[in-house]
Design an enzyme around this catalytic site. Structure first.
Site, short mmCIF file in Angstrom:
data_model
loop_
_atom_site.label_atom_id
_atom_site.label_comp_id
_atom_site.label_asym_id
_atom_site.label_seq_id
_atom_site.Cartn_x
_atom_site.Cartn_y
_atom_site.Cartn_z
N SER A 136 22.53 29.17 54.04
CA SER A 136 22.54 29.87 52.77
C SER A 136 23.83 30.69 52.61
CB SER A 136 21.28 30.74 52.65
OG SER A 136 21.03 31.11 51.32
N HIS A 159 13.68 26.39 51.86
CA HIS A 159 15.05 26.88 52.01
C HIS A 159 15.33 27.33 53.45
CE1 HIS A 159 18.90 28.48 50.91
NE2 HIS A 159 18.54 29.73 51.08
#
Length: 258
Positions: free
Chosen positions: A84, A238
């Protein structure tokens, strides 16, 4: 900036960069497994964990911090893994300093600009007045008033620690730099692109349940990282490394050893 880090194992260096509001310890379990094959370094990026705080916070300065770390530790033939925000930092480093890396691994993020998705989390953090906290439960109760995902709440609570005061007392405080992150959060949504593509051998890992890397992002990925491939980890969101740690372990190991 001298970054805090954890080190384990022997062999080629595998350097891991966490995401927004993360800390190096988030990767402890996988780092232990990878340490049988590599010297694993998990870093706290600036304004996070036990690394220094600074009013300057964007991908270029974070990438420069990591390059400085490479120099301090005299690292060569580096495999760099970022998730990320850490993945964008890793991409920025690869685009600016391609000779510093042998391989790049990007977990569930594309080089594009993202619409900011952290406003609710920022507001929740602002609602926590650490000066009035008497326990972690106090902070948890406040966060629960603003956030409805218990995983996110527990993730944030890992950043609370007891800070020693000059009078010998202790107070709870955030490890991350809440003020600067709130003020400069737009910097984290920016694209990580360059006029000169990065030829480093690169692997993009996306979660099968995540929407951070879409089919529409693949042309930009190939343009910026032409020597790249994309794999999908099934049944992962995620936080791929938390949802499917064994598949993440296997994917990184296979790519790094090829």
């Amino acid at each position: 900036m001298e970054l805090f880090f954890r080190k384990s194992g022997e062999g080629r260096p595998l350097v891991i960069l966490h995401g927004l509001f993360g800390i190096s310890d988030n990767w402890a379990a996988l780092a232990k497994l990878w340490s049988a094959h590599f010297t694993v370094y998990t870093l706290d990026l600036r304004n996070h964990g036990q690394s220094p705080h600074s009013d300057e916070w964007n991908y270029r300065v974070m990438a420069d911090d990591v390059v400085e770390f490479f120099g301090t530790e005299r690292l060569n033939d580096v495999i760099l893994l970022g998730h990320s925000m850490g993945g964008k930092t890793a991409m920025r480093l690869a685009l600016d300093y391609p000779m510093a890396l042998s391989k790049l691994i990007v977990s569930d993020i594309a080089p594009k600009r993202y619409d900011l998705q952290q406003h609710q989390v920022i507001e929740a953090i602002k609602a926590v007045d650490v000066r009035k906290l008497e326990s972690r439960k106090d902070a948890e109760a406040i966060l629960q008033q603003h956030l409805h995902d218990n995983g996110t709440i527990q993730f944030l609570l890992k950043n609370l620690f007891w800070r020693d005061q000059s009078d010998g007392s202790k107070i709870l405080d955030w490890r991350f730099n809440a003020r600067v992150i709130a003020e400069r959060i737009e910097n984290i949504s920016e694209a990580t692109v360059s006029d000169d593509p990065c030829e480093v051998d690169t692997l993009f890992i996306r979660g099968g349940k995540s929407h951070y890397i879409t089919a529409e992002d693949e042309p930009l990925i190939q343009q910026q990282f032409p020597n790249s491939s994309i794999i999908t980890i099934p049944d992962a969101g995620h936080w791929v490394h938390a949802d499917q740690p064994q598949l993440m372990f296997n994917s990184v190991l296979e790519f790094s050893q090829r």
